[in-house]
Design a protein around this motif. Structure first.
Motif, PDB file in Angstrom:
ATOM      1  N   PRO A  16      44.437  -7.179 -56.888  1.00 59.34           N
ATOM      2  CA  PRO A  16      45.088  -7.137 -55.569  1.00 59.34           C
ATOM      3  C   PRO A  16      44.174  -7.439 -54.387  1.00 59.34           C
ATOM      4  O   PRO A  16      44.609  -7.998 -53.386  1.00 59.34           O
ATOM      5  N   GLU A  17      42.885  -7.095 -54.485  1.00 59.48           N
ATOM      6  CA  GLU A  17      41.973  -7.251 -53.340  1.00 59.48           C
ATOM      7  C   GLU A  17      41.215  -8.564 -53.343  1.00 59.48           C
ATOM      8  O   GLU A  17      40.347  -8.775 -52.487  1.00 59.48           O
ATOM      9  N   ILE A  18      41.498  -9.481 -54.263  1.00 59.74           N
ATOM     10  CA  ILE A  18      40.705 -10.701 -54.378  1.00 59.74           C
ATOM     11  C   ILE A  18      40.703 -11.479 -53.059  1.00 59.74           C
ATOM     12  O   ILE A  18      41.729 -11.615 -52.400  1.00 59.74           O
ATOM     13  N   SER A  19      39.534 -11.969 -52.668  1.00 58.29           N
ATOM     14  CA  SER A  19      39.392 -12.729 -51.424  1.00 58.29           C
ATOM     15  C   SER A  19      39.078 -14.189 -51.762  1.00 58.29           C
ATOM     16  O   SER A  19      38.656 -14.508 -52.875  1.00 58.29           O
ATOM     17  N   SER A  64      59.013 -15.493 -58.762  1.00 55.04           N
ATOM     18  CA  SER A  64      59.971 -16.005 -59.742  1.00 55.04           C
ATOM     19  C   SER A  64      59.513 -17.329 -60.345  1.00 55.04           C
ATOM     20  O   SER A  64      59.971 -17.727 -61.410  1.00 55.04           O
ATOM     21  N   LYS A  65      58.600 -18.014 -59.661  1.00 55.46           N
ATOM     22  CA  LYS A  65      58.053 -19.281 -60.159  1.00 55.46           C
ATOM     23  C   LYS A  65      56.727 -19.073 -60.893  1.00 55.46           C
ATOM     24  O   LYS A  65      56.048 -20.039 -61.228  1.00 55.46           O
ATOM     25  N   GLY A  66      56.351 -17.826 -61.110  1.00 55.23           N
ATOM     26  CA  GLY A  66      55.138 -17.531 -61.874  1.00 55.23           C
ATOM     27  C   GLY A  66      53.908 -17.254 -61.044  1.00 55.23           C
ATOM     28  O   GLY A  66      52.799 -17.169 -61.591  1.00 55.23           O
ATOM     29  N   PHE A  67      54.053 -17.076 -59.733  1.00 53.46           N
ATOM     30  CA  PHE A  67      52.901 -16.813 -58.874  1.00 53.46           C
ATOM     31  C   PHE A  67      52.496 -15.345 -58.946  1.00 53.46           C
ATOM     32  O   PHE A  67      53.334 -14.446 -59.097  1.00 53.46           O
ATOM     33  N   TYR A  68      51.187 -15.120 -58.803  1.00 55.10           N
ATOM     34  CA  TYR A  68      50.645 -13.782 -58.624  1.00 55.10           C
ATOM     35  C   TYR A  68      50.350 -13.601 -57.145  1.00 55.10           C
ATOM     36  O   TYR A  68      49.697 -14.446 -56.526  1.00 55.10           O
ATOM     37  N   ILE A  69      50.800 -12.498 -56.542  1.00 57.42           N
ATOM     38  CA  ILE A  69      50.538 -12.207 -55.144  1.00 57.42           C
ATOM     39  C   ILE A  69      49.488 -11.106 -55.052  1.00 57.42           C
ATOM     40  O   ILE A  69      49.700  -9.992 -55.552  1.00 57.42           O
ATOM     41  N   ALA A  70      48.353 -11.426 -54.452  1.00 61.22           N
ATOM     42  CA  ALA A  70      47.309 -10.425 -54.230  1.00 61.22           C
ATOM     43  C   ALA A  70      47.673  -9.653 -52.966  1.00 61.22           C
ATOM     44  O   ALA A  70      47.365 -10.079 -51.854  1.00 61.22           O
ATOM     45  N   ASP A  71      48.321  -8.516 -53.135  1.00 62.87           N
ATOM     46  CA  ASP A  71      48.956  -7.846 -51.996  1.00 62.87           C
ATOM     47  C   ASP A  71      48.014  -6.981 -51.162  1.00 62.87           C
ATOM     48  O   ASP A  71      48.454  -6.309 -50.224  1.00 62.87           O
ATOM     49  N   LYS A  72      46.715  -7.014 -51.483  1.00 64.86           N
ATOM     50  CA  LYS A  72      45.722  -6.338 -50.638  1.00 64.86           C
ATOM     51  C   LYS A  72      44.615  -7.303 -50.221  1.00 64.86           C
ATOM     52  O   LYS A  72      43.505  -6.882 -49.874  1.00 64.86           O
ATOM     53  N   ALA A  73      44.924  -8.595 -50.237  1.00 62.10           N
ATOM     54  CA  ALA A  73      43.904  -9.616 -50.004  1.00 62.10           C
ATOM     55  C   ALA A  73      43.435  -9.644 -48.551  1.00 62.10           C
ATOM     56  O   ALA A  73      44.214  -9.404 -47.624  1.00 62.10           O
ATOM     57  N   TYR A  76      48.246 -17.209 -41.849  1.00 61.70           N
ATOM     58  CA  TYR A  76      49.402 -16.605 -42.531  1.00 61.70           C
ATOM     59  C   TYR A  76      49.051 -15.179 -42.951  1.00 61.70           C
ATOM     60  O   TYR A  76      48.143 -14.961 -43.743  1.00 61.70           O
ATOM     61  N   GLY A  77      49.793 -14.208 -42.421  1.00 60.44           N
ATOM     62  CA  GLY A  77      49.475 -12.811 -42.627  1.00 60.44           C
ATOM     63  C   GLY A  77      50.034 -12.214 -43.907  1.00 60.44           C
ATOM     64  O   GLY A  77      50.932 -12.765 -44.538  1.00 60.44           O
ATOM     65  N   ARG A  78      49.506 -11.070 -44.261  1.00 64.08           N
ATOM     66  CA  ARG A  78      49.902 -10.342 -45.462  1.00 64.08           C
ATOM     67  C   ARG A  78      51.214  -9.600 -45.213  1.00 64.08           C
ATOM     68  O   ARG A  78      51.548  -9.253 -44.081  1.00 64.08           O
ATOM     69  N   GLN A  79      51.941  -9.340 -46.283  1.00 63.97           N
ATOM     70  CA  GLN A  79      53.270  -8.741 -46.182  1.00 63.97           C
ATOM     71  C   GLN A  79      53.277  -7.430 -45.405  1.00 63.97           C
ATOM     72  O   GLN A  79      54.126  -7.213 -44.537  1.00 63.97           O
ATOM     73  N   ASP A  80      52.345  -6.511 -45.677  1.00 62.92           N
ATOM     74  CA  ASP A  80      52.367  -5.214 -44.997  1.00 62.92           C
ATOM     75  C   ASP A  80      52.110  -5.340 -43.505  1.00 62.92           C
ATOM     76  O   ASP A  80      52.697  -4.619 -42.690  1.00 62.92           O
ATOM     77  N   VAL A  81      51.241  -6.290 -43.115  1.00 66.40           N
ATOM     78  CA  VAL A  81      50.970  -6.520 -41.694  1.00 66.40           C
ATOM     79  C   VAL A  81      52.184  -7.121 -41.002  1.00 66.40           C
ATOM     80  O   VAL A  81      52.570  -6.710 -39.899  1.00 66.40           O
ATOM     81  N   LEU A  82      52.813  -8.090 -41.648  1.00 62.98           N
ATOM     82  CA  LEU A  82      54.008  -8.703 -41.068  1.00 62.98           C
ATOM     83  C   LEU A  82      55.112  -7.667 -40.878  1.00 62.98           C
ATOM     84  O   LEU A  82      55.837  -7.688 -39.871  1.00 62.98           O
TER      85      LEU A  82
END
Length: 370
Positions: free
Chosen positions: A339-342, A74-83, A51-57
């Motif tokens: 954001p960069e967490i792996s 909206s459900k309380g999730f954190y998105i790591a957008d540079k993962a 499953y790819g990251r938003q910017d790549v998709l």
């Protein structure tokens, strides 16, 4: 006969050290005593394969995934957008994250030129986080996978649809004339069983909090949106090839198989369907949990339309290592994310914050493997 002979010779020549379980422990034993007074939350560890990251998709596949991500937020999730993923293969990635470490110690034990995946499979099946959480009173629940390395059969509760398809066995069969000798109905049955298993896992995952009193650690590895492409955007059956296999990269995108454009289209179609089902599953998990659960959802690696299995120089590492990475951490847990967490640090954050074990974070790095 030829295959069996080669396997036998390989096992005979293999060093004995490569056939024994790796001895790796990272969490001090004095910190993992069972504490029955603490009302711990359920922990969901969900892998969505490739499953790819938003910017790549968006930039490579022309698909805007923000609707799905906004739904999670909206459900309380954190998105790591540079993962990024730490490794480019499922077994390596999952083995690393479930054991809260990179795999250097495993390499030292079995030798860097060893091709045997048995010790890696044991590292996943008898992983460190399961060992740790059992000591804290957790029940380990695993849903059967289609990948041999992520079959966590050592779990306290192991759930299978009864139609589980072993992709390795199917790949082995594909090296023989047997698929060509089967009827079209028989060949289609393999794809049908694969879909049935996926639907069973999706249906079961959201109900586990009702069926099993916690605290639970729940492991689920979905083979989608990774090939084979078997679902259309509305869940309709898709079958692009006569033989079932899970190839991707330059094993799939090549003359006589799929073009890059076809890979992109069918990957996005399968992802759209998966998004709809995962949104529903998350709603069920949150609704059915007696206390707010910890939920981790990420890709073990990114999509691979521009991946070469033998050459790093010919591989688009941005595509193949950029992953979805989403965390539902009750309380103030998300304050420790970045954001960069792996994935190698995902469970380190959870163990440190929710169980009081001080584990330092590791550098977020990616390693390519042939």
């Amino acid at each position: 006969i030829l295959v069996a002979t080669n396997i036998g010779l390989y096992q005979f020549k293999m060093p004995r050290s490569a056939q024994t379980p790796p001895q790796i422990e990272r969490i001090p034993k004095n910190l993992i005593e069972k504490d029955e007074q603490q009302p711990y939350p359920d922990v969901y560890f969900i892998i969505l394969d490739a499953y790819g990251r938003q910017d790549v998709l968006k930039n490579i596949y022309g698909f805007d995934n923000s609707k799905f991500l906004d739904n999670l937020k909206s459900k309380g999730f954190y998105i790591a957008d540079k993962a990024i993923s730490n490794y480019g293969q499922t077994g390596l990635s999952v083995g690393s994250s479930l054991n809260l470490m990179y795999l250097d110690d495993l390499v030292e034990q079995i030798g860097e030129n060893n091709l045997n995946r048995g010790p890696l499979n044991l590292l996943i099946n008898q992983n460190q986080i399961a060992f740790f959480l059992r000591k804290k009173g957790y029940k380990i629940i695993a849903l059967a996978s289609t990948r041999p390395e992520t079959q966590m059969s050592s779990a306290d509760v192991y759930l299978s649809s009864g139609t589980t398809l072993n992709e390795f066995h199917e790949g082995l069969k594909n090296t023989t004339p047997l698929p060509d000798m089967e009827s079209s109905d028989k060949r289609e049955e393999v794809f049908s069983r694969y879909r049935m298993h996926t639907m069973f896992t999706l249906d079961k995952l959201g109900k586990l909090a009702l069926e099993h009193k916690g605290p639970n650690f729940i492991f689920a590895h979905f083979a989608q949106p990774h090939p084979p492409f078997v679902f259309g955007p509305n869940g309709e059956p898709v079958q692009l090839e006569s033989r079932f296999n899970d190839h991707d990269g330059d094993w799939l995108v090549r003359p006589g198989r799929l073009t890059v454009e076809q890979y992109h289209k069918h990957y996005v179609d399968q992802l759209i369907f998966l998004n709809k089902k995962v949104e529903f599953v998350i709603d069920e998990i949150l609704k059915n949990s007696s206390r707010p659960p910890i939920v981790l959802i990420f890709g073990d690696h990114g999509p691979r339309s521009r991946f070469n299995w033998e050459s790093l120089k010919k591989t688009d590492v941005r595509e193949s290592f950029s992953i979805l990475s989403a965390y539902h951490l009750p309380g103030n847990g998300k304050e420790l994310l970045y954001p960069e967490i792996s994935p190698v640090n995902s469970l380190r954050v959870i163990v440190s914050h929710y169980f009081g074990v001080n584990l330092d974070l590791l550098p977020d790095r990616s390693f390519y493997s042939t």
